[in-house]
Design a protein around this motif. Structure first.
Motif, PDB file in Angstrom:
ATOM      1  N   UNK A  90       1.002  -1.039  -0.029  1.00  0.00           N
ATOM      2  CA  UNK A  90      -0.136   0.010   0.013  1.00  0.00           C
ATOM      3  C   UNK A  90       0.784   1.315  -0.164  1.00  0.00           C
ATOM      4  N   UNK A  91       1.872   1.225   0.769  1.00  0.00           N
ATOM      5  CA  UNK A  91       2.815   2.509   0.922  1.00  0.00           C
ATOM      6  C   UNK A  91       3.434   2.771  -0.558  1.00  0.00           C
ATOM      7  N   UNK A  92       4.166   1.491  -0.890  1.00  0.00           N
ATOM      8  CA  UNK A  92       4.635   1.711  -2.264  1.00  0.00           C
ATOM      9  C   UNK A  92       3.720   1.978  -3.230  1.00  0.00           C
ATOM     10  N   UNK A  93       2.687   1.530  -3.318  1.00  0.00           N
ATOM     11  CA  UNK A  93       1.587   1.971  -4.470  1.00  0.00           C
ATOM     12  C   UNK A  93       1.474   3.521  -4.452  1.00  0.00           C
ATOM     13  N   UNK A  94       1.144   4.173  -3.152  1.00  0.00           N
ATOM     14  CA  UNK A  94       0.749   5.565  -2.908  1.00  0.00           C
ATOM     15  C   UNK A  94       1.850   6.274  -2.923  1.00  0.00           C
ATOM     16  N   UNK A  95       3.188   5.845  -2.700  1.00  0.00           N
ATOM     17  CA  UNK A  95       4.236   6.765  -2.725  1.00  0.00           C
ATOM     18  C   UNK A  95       4.310   7.432  -4.008  1.00  0.00           C
ATOM     19  N   UNK A  96       4.074   6.569  -5.018  1.00  0.00           N
ATOM     20  CA  UNK A  96       4.400   7.062  -6.407  1.00  0.00           C
ATOM     21  C   UNK A  96       3.386   8.064  -6.780  1.00  0.00           C
ATOM     22  N   UNK A  97       2.035   7.876  -6.212  1.00  0.00           N
ATOM     23  CA  UNK A  97       0.720   8.876  -6.278  1.00  0.00           C
ATOM     24  C   UNK A  97       1.050  10.084  -5.554  1.00  0.00           C
ATOM     25  N   UNK A  98       1.700   9.895  -4.367  1.00  0.00           N
ATOM     26  CA  UNK A  98       1.986  11.218  -3.706  1.00  0.00           C
ATOM     27  C   UNK A  98       3.145  11.986  -4.450  1.00  0.00           C
ATOM     28  N   UNK A  99       4.259  11.344  -4.946  1.00  0.00           N
ATOM     29  CA  UNK A  99       5.044  12.193  -5.752  1.00  0.00           C
ATOM     30  C   UNK A  99       4.551  12.750  -6.761  1.00  0.00           C
ATOM     31  N   UNK A 100       3.784  12.227  -7.445  1.00  0.00           N
ATOM     32  CA  UNK A 100       3.059  13.079  -8.514  1.00  0.00           C
ATOM     33  C   UNK A 100       2.472  14.380  -8.123  1.00  0.00           C
ATOM     34  N   UNK A 101       1.431  14.009  -6.878  1.00  0.00           N
ATOM     35  CA  UNK A 101       0.878  15.206  -6.428  1.00  0.00           C
ATOM     36  C   UNK A 101       1.600  16.195  -5.968  1.00  0.00           C
ATOM     37  N   UNK A 155      11.042  11.369  -2.596  1.00  0.00           N
ATOM     38  CA  UNK A 155      10.107  10.219  -2.402  1.00  0.00           C
ATOM     39  C   UNK A 155      10.550   9.105  -3.205  1.00  0.00           C
ATOM     40  N   UNK A 156      11.306   9.223  -4.229  1.00  0.00           N
ATOM     41  CA  UNK A 156      11.933   8.234  -5.086  1.00  0.00           C
ATOM     42  C   UNK A 156      12.771   7.184  -4.196  1.00  0.00           C
ATOM     43  N   UNK A 157      13.584   8.064  -3.105  1.00  0.00           N
ATOM     44  CA  UNK A 157      14.286   7.304  -2.175  1.00  0.00           C
ATOM     45  C   UNK A 157      13.522   6.509  -1.331  1.00  0.00           C
ATOM     46  N   UNK A 158      12.212   7.063  -0.961  1.00  0.00           N
ATOM     47  CA  UNK A 158      11.206   6.164  -0.373  1.00  0.00           C
ATOM     48  C   UNK A 158      10.918   4.851  -0.998  1.00  0.00           C
ATOM     49  N   UNK A 159      10.699   5.107  -2.276  1.00  0.00           N
ATOM     50  CA  UNK A 159      10.157   3.823  -3.035  1.00  0.00           C
ATOM     51  C   UNK A 159      11.395   2.856  -2.782  1.00  0.00           C
ATOM     52  N   UNK A 160      12.547   3.126  -2.947  1.00  0.00           N
ATOM     53  CA  UNK A 160      13.316   2.086  -2.852  1.00  0.00           C
ATOM     54  C   UNK A 160      13.469   1.343  -1.609  1.00  0.00           C
ATOM     55  N   UNK A 161      13.264   2.250  -0.395  1.00  0.00           N
ATOM     56  CA  UNK A 161      13.272   1.626   0.911  1.00  0.00           C
ATOM     57  C   UNK A 161      11.994   0.809   1.209  1.00  0.00           C
ATOM     58  N   UNK A 162      10.909   1.161   0.240  1.00  0.00           N
ATOM     59  CA  UNK A 162       9.629   0.309   0.399  1.00  0.00           C
ATOM     60  C   UNK A 162       9.988  -1.069  -0.178  1.00  0.00           C
ATOM     61  N   UNK A 163      10.851  -1.047  -1.429  1.00  0.00           N
ATOM     62  CA  UNK A 163      11.215  -2.094  -2.148  1.00  0.00           C
ATOM     63  C   UNK A 163      12.131  -3.098  -1.391  1.00  0.00           C
ATOM     64  N   UNK A 164      12.798  -2.413  -0.449  1.00  0.00           N
ATOM     65  CA  UNK A 164      13.894  -3.063   0.236  1.00  0.00           C
ATOM     66  C   UNK A 164      13.140  -3.782   1.282  1.00  0.00           C
ATOM     67  N   UNK A 165      12.162  -2.936   2.030  1.00  0.00           N
ATOM     68  CA  UNK A 165      11.514  -3.745   2.912  1.00  0.00           C
ATOM     69  C   UNK A 165      10.750  -4.980   2.449  1.00  0.00           C
ATOM     70  N   UNK A 166      10.192  -4.865   1.441  1.00  0.00           N
ATOM     71  CA  UNK A 166       9.346  -5.849   0.627  1.00  0.00           C
ATOM     72  C   UNK A 166      10.169  -7.214   0.483  1.00  0.00           C
ATOM     73  N   UNK A 167      11.267  -6.895  -0.075  1.00  0.00           N
ATOM     74  CA  UNK A 167      12.240  -8.111  -0.153  1.00  0.00           C
ATOM     75  C   UNK A 167      12.821  -8.697   1.126  1.00  0.00           C
ATOM     76  N   UNK A 168      12.748  -7.773   2.397  1.00  0.00           N
ATOM     77  CA  UNK A 168      13.378  -8.498   3.520  1.00  0.00           C
ATOM     78  C   UNK A 168      12.160  -9.285   4.290  1.00  0.00           C
TER      79      UNK A 168
END
Ligand SMILES: Nc1ncnc2c1ncn2[C@@H]1O[C@H](COP(=O)(O)OP(=O)(O)O)[C@@H](O)[C@H]1O
Ligand SMILES: [Mg+2]
Length: 353
Positions: free
Chosen positions: A301-312, A339-352
């Motif tokens: 959810x956070x990953x999905x909406x982070x991108x949406x936020x970035x665009x806002x 927020x692109x950095x956050x994207x990477x962190x969300x991906x990292x957490x998903x991988x962990x």
């Protein structure tokens, strides 16, 4: 008007800062008075295309003519109104009636004329009861209607509607389609970006499909496009996963809270294997042993909406820029970049997990 074309695009490509491709070699000629649907899945480049047509973004490559000319001047921009995908990025006045009077006042109408126009529009859209409410405190669907009203208020020649029906109830969707048809009958040019296949025949005679590779996969009469199953499949517009994903949709606020998240987590948990000890739908004291279930859903959810936020943030940056507030615009762009950095962190957490 000197040209019979509202827009002529030749080999238009666009890349965001950092090299993210959004459009690739787009050719498109749109005569005045035509209504076009831009179909494409999330991330295909629909909003980017509309930003370019409105002059908010400049193409990275290719040639663009607006109203037959290569220059993009203020008066031309005033003839093009855009309804943003995210109404929060568009609405800024204290009350709905102020929002609807803003455009007409900018165009030199008197206070009384502007109020009259705002009232006509509220009646047309059935939003009279919202007149003194704050646009930011409305429901998503109400906000969309006000945003559309703001476009109507300046009586533009060209309407760019970015996902106008998302968040609207079925009756409002039909009303919007009717209104789009009326606008078309009165000679307006309308470009609608959507991934909603249900509305396109009602609102447009012609459609283009943008693929996930950001290229135009098809361009033709809407009725013909709807029959092109292979193209629609390739563009990820028909896919069984799309139906499964429907259950996860929810209303999302850009003030940092997620209104229907609990219901969403509950629904999502039905779709993922339950682990012992999980408390469905309870916020707060999360059971961390349930790392395969709830946390996974939350991170998605956070990953999905982070991108949406970035665009806002970026949409607001463009608005700030347009109003000459360069410093604020740059800070907002910086937030978008961070927020692109956050994207990477969300991906990292998903991988962990
Ligand atoms: N501000 C931005 N910075 C970097 N990439 C972006 C930005 N806005 C959109 N993108 C990317 O550009 C592509 C097209 O986005 P967009 O035009 O918003 O697609 P659509 O409207 O079809 O969902 C996507 O891959 C998206 O992630
Ligand atoms: Mg979009």
């Amino acid at each position: 008007m000197s040209s019979s074309f509202a827009f002529e695009l030749e080999d238009i490509s666009f890349e965001y800062q950092g090299g993210q491709k959004a459009l690739d070699s787009v050719d498109l000629s749109l005569p005045f008075g035509e209504s076009l649907t831009v179909l494409g899945t999330n991330g295909s480049g629909k909003s980017t295309l509309l930003y370019i047509l409105q002059g908010l973004l400049t193409p990275s490559a290719g040639s663009l003519k607006v109203f037959g000319e290569k220059t993009f001047t203020g008066p031309k921009r005033a003839k093009i109104a855009m309804m943003f995908q995210n109404s929060h990025a568009q609405l800024f006045s204290l009350t709905v009636v102020d929002e609807l009077m803003f455009g007409p006042l900018q165009h030199g109408l008197s206070e009384q004329e502007a109020r009259g126009r705002a009232e006509d529009i509220m009646e047309l859209l059935g939003i009279g009861a919202l007149a003194s409410r704050s646009p930011w405190q409305l429901s998503g669907g109400e906000m969309k209607k006000v945003a559309l009203g703001a476009c109507l208020s300046t009586n533009p020649d060209v309407y760019l509607l970015d996902e106008p029906t998302s968040g609207l109830d079925p009756r409002s969707q039909v009303e919007l389609a009717d209104l789009a048809m009326k606008l078309k009958e009165s000679g307006k040019t309308i470009i609608t970006a959507t991934h909603d296949l249900h509305i396109i025949e009602d609102i447009s005679e012609r459609s283009i499909v943008i693929g996930e590779d950001h290229r135009v996969l098809a361009d033709g009469p809407s009725a013909e496009i709807l029959k092109m199953n292979d193209i629609l499949l390739k563009a990820n517009l028909i896919h069984e996963h799309a139906h499964r994903h429907e259950g996860f949709r929810h209303k999302h606020s850009h003030f940092g809270f997620h209104e229907h998240l609990e219901g969403e987590v509950e629904r999502a948990q039905k779709a993922v294997p339950q682990e012992a000890g999980a408390i469905p739908g309870k916020k707060g004291h999360q059971n961390m042993s349930d790392t395969g279930g709830k946390l996974k859903v939350l991170i998605e959810h956070w990953k999905e909406h982070n991108e949406e936020h970035a665009r806002t943030y970026l949409e607001w940056a463009e608005k700030a820029q347009a109003e000459g507030r360069a410093e604020l615009a740059e800070t907002l762009r910086e937030i978008a970049r961070e927020s692109t950095r956050l994207d990477e962190l969300f991906k990292k957490a998903a991988g962990q997990l």
